[in-house]
Design an enzyme around this catalytic site. Structure first.
Site, PDB file in Angstrom:
ATOM      1  N   LYS A 133      -3.476  -9.086  -6.319  1.00  0.00           N
ATOM      2  CA  LYS A 133      -3.677 -10.112  -7.960  1.00  0.00           C
ATOM      3  C   LYS A 133      -4.906 -10.816  -6.507  1.00  0.00           C
ATOM      4  O   LYS A 133      -4.873 -10.646  -5.633  1.00  0.00           O
ATOM      5  CB  LYS A 133      -2.532 -10.991  -7.745  1.00  0.00           C
TER       6      LYS A 133
ATOM      7  N   HIS B 157       0.639  -1.113   0.042  1.00  0.00           N
ATOM      8  CA  HIS B 157       0.687  -0.126   0.157  1.00  0.00           C
ATOM      9  C   HIS B 157       1.233   1.172  -0.042  1.00  0.00           C
ATOM     10  O   HIS B 157       0.541   2.467   0.875  1.00  0.00           O
ATOM     11  CB  HIS B 157      -0.602  -0.335   1.026  1.00  0.00           C
ATOM     12  N   HIS B 158       2.645   1.210  -0.847  1.00  0.00           N
ATOM     13  CA  HIS B 158       2.658   2.489  -1.104  1.00  0.00           C
ATOM     14  C   HIS B 158       2.388   3.359  -1.674  1.00  0.00           C
ATOM     15  O   HIS B 158       3.054   4.490  -1.173  1.00  0.00           O
ATOM     16  CB  HIS B 158       4.592   1.520  -0.929  1.00  0.00           C
TER      17      HIS B 158
ATOM     18  N   ASN C 265      -2.847 -13.914 -25.606  1.00  0.00           N
ATOM     19  CA  ASN C 265      -2.709 -12.687 -25.838  1.00  0.00           C
ATOM     20  C   ASN C 265      -0.819 -12.303 -25.775  1.00  0.00           C
ATOM     21  O   ASN C 265      -1.045 -11.144 -27.085  1.00  0.00           O
ATOM     22  CB  ASN C 265      -3.106 -11.795 -24.942  1.00  0.00           C
TER      23      ASN C 265
ATOM     24  N   LYS D   2       6.841  -4.298 -10.415  1.00  0.00           N
ATOM     25  CA  LYS D   2       6.598  -3.617 -11.745  1.00  0.00           C
ATOM     26  C   LYS D   2       5.851  -2.849 -12.019  1.00  0.00           C
ATOM     27  O   LYS D   2       6.380  -2.112 -12.635  1.00  0.00           O
ATOM     28  CB  LYS D   2       5.259  -5.047 -12.666  1.00  0.00           C
TER      29      LYS D   2
ATOM     30  N   LYS E 105      -2.847  -2.487  -7.554  1.00  0.00           N
ATOM     31  CA  LYS E 105      -3.505  -3.031  -9.066  1.00  0.00           C
ATOM     32  C   LYS E 105      -3.226  -4.076  -9.626  1.00  0.00           C
ATOM     33  O   LYS E 105      -1.738  -4.621  -9.137  1.00  0.00           O
ATOM     34  CB  LYS E 105      -2.960  -1.796 -10.319  1.00  0.00           C
TER      35      LYS E 105
ATOM     36  N   SER F 157      -2.756  -0.392 -18.740  1.00  0.00           N
ATOM     37  CA  SER F 157      -3.995  -0.149 -17.530  1.00  0.00           C
ATOM     38  C   SER F 157      -4.219   1.006 -17.295  1.00  0.00           C
ATOM     39  O   SER F 157      -4.661   1.497 -16.696  1.00  0.00           O
ATOM     40  CB  SER F 157      -3.667  -1.612 -17.071  1.00  0.00           C
TER      41      SER F 157
END
Length: 479
Positions: free
Chosen positions: A113, A71-72, A240, A101, A77, A370
């Protein structure tokens, strides 16, 4: 409640592998041990079960997870994976990789995730919709989803369809929330998705490879010539990521010599066409028997071991291990999937003179685009809408002025190319390309600056750790 698969002695310890890579990098930083432990740990692990009624009338209990690693930055996401192999350890590892990432490519999200343990082939579309909507409701109840809280995206087994179900469920349960569509990315364009998102991860992989092979001194050490043109590529997985990376690499001038899928592998040193392979599979149910292949293998693993310059594992984790690494003939491994190379295999490959483009950078194209979609949803305006026509008018004025001064004239095609304003897809691809190029240079600078660092993965993690540490320090938690 612990997941029995995650605790099984025979199961791969994916999160442990990620932590091992983290520890290798942490020794090259100067941060407090407590801060490093905070960065490494998963902050929130939500494991839950819910019942669904199958169309047969049978009641089935479904296992699901959502993990928020760090939660930095807010929101967190990360994608949602549908697979009968999903387990808590895997979701934690993927959430951690998302944190690193996002930091590598300078996207302001914490990592998260999600996963649902199902085999999508066993369910009808109606049942999958029921599962997806129920999963979303469970996340809403626990405040594990929202445009400023936690923003899911597609992953293995999910796509635009599932993201649209999530968005609609969230909208239904949050009436009047202005930014509600920012609760999830990877949505279809008709539901305020963004052009270029579907192929973003694969395009990012291709750009990462092109940038990597552009450094003459690095290629000389591998015995390769600089430049992407003519490079021989083997791709594992024609989803994909594998498909779009193959297509873009072919546009760059590379040659796809091998394709590996779950039912086997194809090889042709003169080149393979992914579109033709997919058409063949559509007609026959398998990639095997494709007339354009000179050799085929019943085992996907055997396909990975054929001669090439660059190997792209773009399927699942733990595909390259100590058991097969000595048979890998590639000079470069570009990790299109998350965690496809185990720590032991990675160390052996680098020791033998190979180079690995790490997953936390290589496949970051998806989260980058995204991010663009999330910004679009929060701003409530498509990219290019405000300035596309202005740009075209300005360019047209310049062309007209140059023609008037020089007395020359452009053809209709030349005029169209020069005058044209950028579309949303072009702006997105431009932003993605800039992100991947800049990030590679950041990683490589860390690698070159410290001779004790032996891999790009370690330098990428050093960069990530430093950025996340600064974010925590700015919160006033650590001096």
């Amino acid at each position: 409640m612990a997941n029995p698969i995650a605790l099984s002695a025979s199961a791969p310890h994916f999160f442990k592998d990620v932590c091992e890579f983290f520890d290798q990098a942490a020794q090259f930083t100067k941060h407090d041990a407590g801060l490093l432990n905070q960065i490494k740990a998963c902050n929130s692990v939500y494991r839950f079960q819910f019942p669904i009624r199958r169309e047969s009338g049978k009641i089935e209990v479904v296992d699901a997870w959502r993990v928020q690693h760090s939660h930095h930055k807010s929101p967190t996401k990360g994608g949602i994976r549908y697979s009968d192999m999903v387990n808590e350890d895997e979701v934690m590892a993927l959430a951690a990789l998302m944190s690193y990432k996002c930091a590598v490519v300078n996207v302001p999200f914490g990592g998260a995730k999600g996963g649902i343990r199902i085999n999508t082939k066993d369910y009808t579309v109606g049942e999958l919709e029921n599962i997806t909507r129920r999963y979303t409701v469970e996340l809403i109840k626990k405040n594990f989803i929202g445009p400023g809280i936690d923003v899911p995206a597609p992953d293995y087994g999910t796509g635009e369809r599932e993201m649209s179900w999530i968005a609609d469920t969230y909208l239904t349960m949050n009436p009047g929330q202005l930014d509600a569509l920012g609760c999830v990315t990877g949505k279809p364009l008709t539901l305020d998705g963004i052009a270029g998102r579907r192929g973003a991860t694969g395009r990012g992989v291709a750009i990462a490879i092109r940038e990597c092979v552009s450094f003459a001194e690095d290629m000389k050490a591998l015995g390769l010539t600089p430049g992407i043109k003519g490079k021989r590529i083997i791709v594992q997985g024609l989803g994909n990521v594998g498909y779009f990376s193959s297509k873009v690499l072919m546009e760059f001038g590379a040659i796809i010599v091998g394709v590996c899928e779950y039912d086997g592998a194809l090889y042709n040193e003169d080149g393979l066409d992914p579109d033709e392979i997919l058409e063949h599979r559509k007609n026959t149910g398998s990639i095997l028997g494709f007339p354009g292949a000179k050799r085929e293998f019943k085992s996907s693993a055997e396909g990975l071991e054929q001669p090439c310059d660059v190997l792209i594992p773009a399927a699942l984790e733990n595909q390259i291990t100590e058991a097969n690494i000595q048979r890998i003939q590639a000079k470069i491994i570009a990790e299109g999937a998350n965690g496809p190379t185990t720590p032991g295999a990675a160390a052996a490959f680098i020791k033998n003179g190979g180079l690995i483009i790490p997953d936390m950078y290589c496949n970051a194209g998806g989260v980058t685009v995204s991010y663009f979609e999330w910004l679009k949803n929060l701003s409530h305006i498509a990219f290019g809408r405000m300035d596309r026509r202005y740009t075209e008018t300005a360019n047209l004025n310049i062309v007209n002025m140059v023609e008037a001064v020089t007395g020359g004239s452009l053809t209709a095609i030349q005029r169209k190319i020069i005058v044209k304003g950028p579309s949303e897809a072009e702006l997105v691809n431009s932003g993605l390309e800039d992100t991947m190029i800049r990030s590679y240079h950041e990683i490589r600078e860390v690698f070159v600056a410290n001779p004790k660092i032996t891999s790009l993965r370690t330098s990428a993690l050093v960069s990530s750790i430093d950025k996340i540490a600064i974010a925590y320090q700015n919160m006033g938690i650590w001096p």
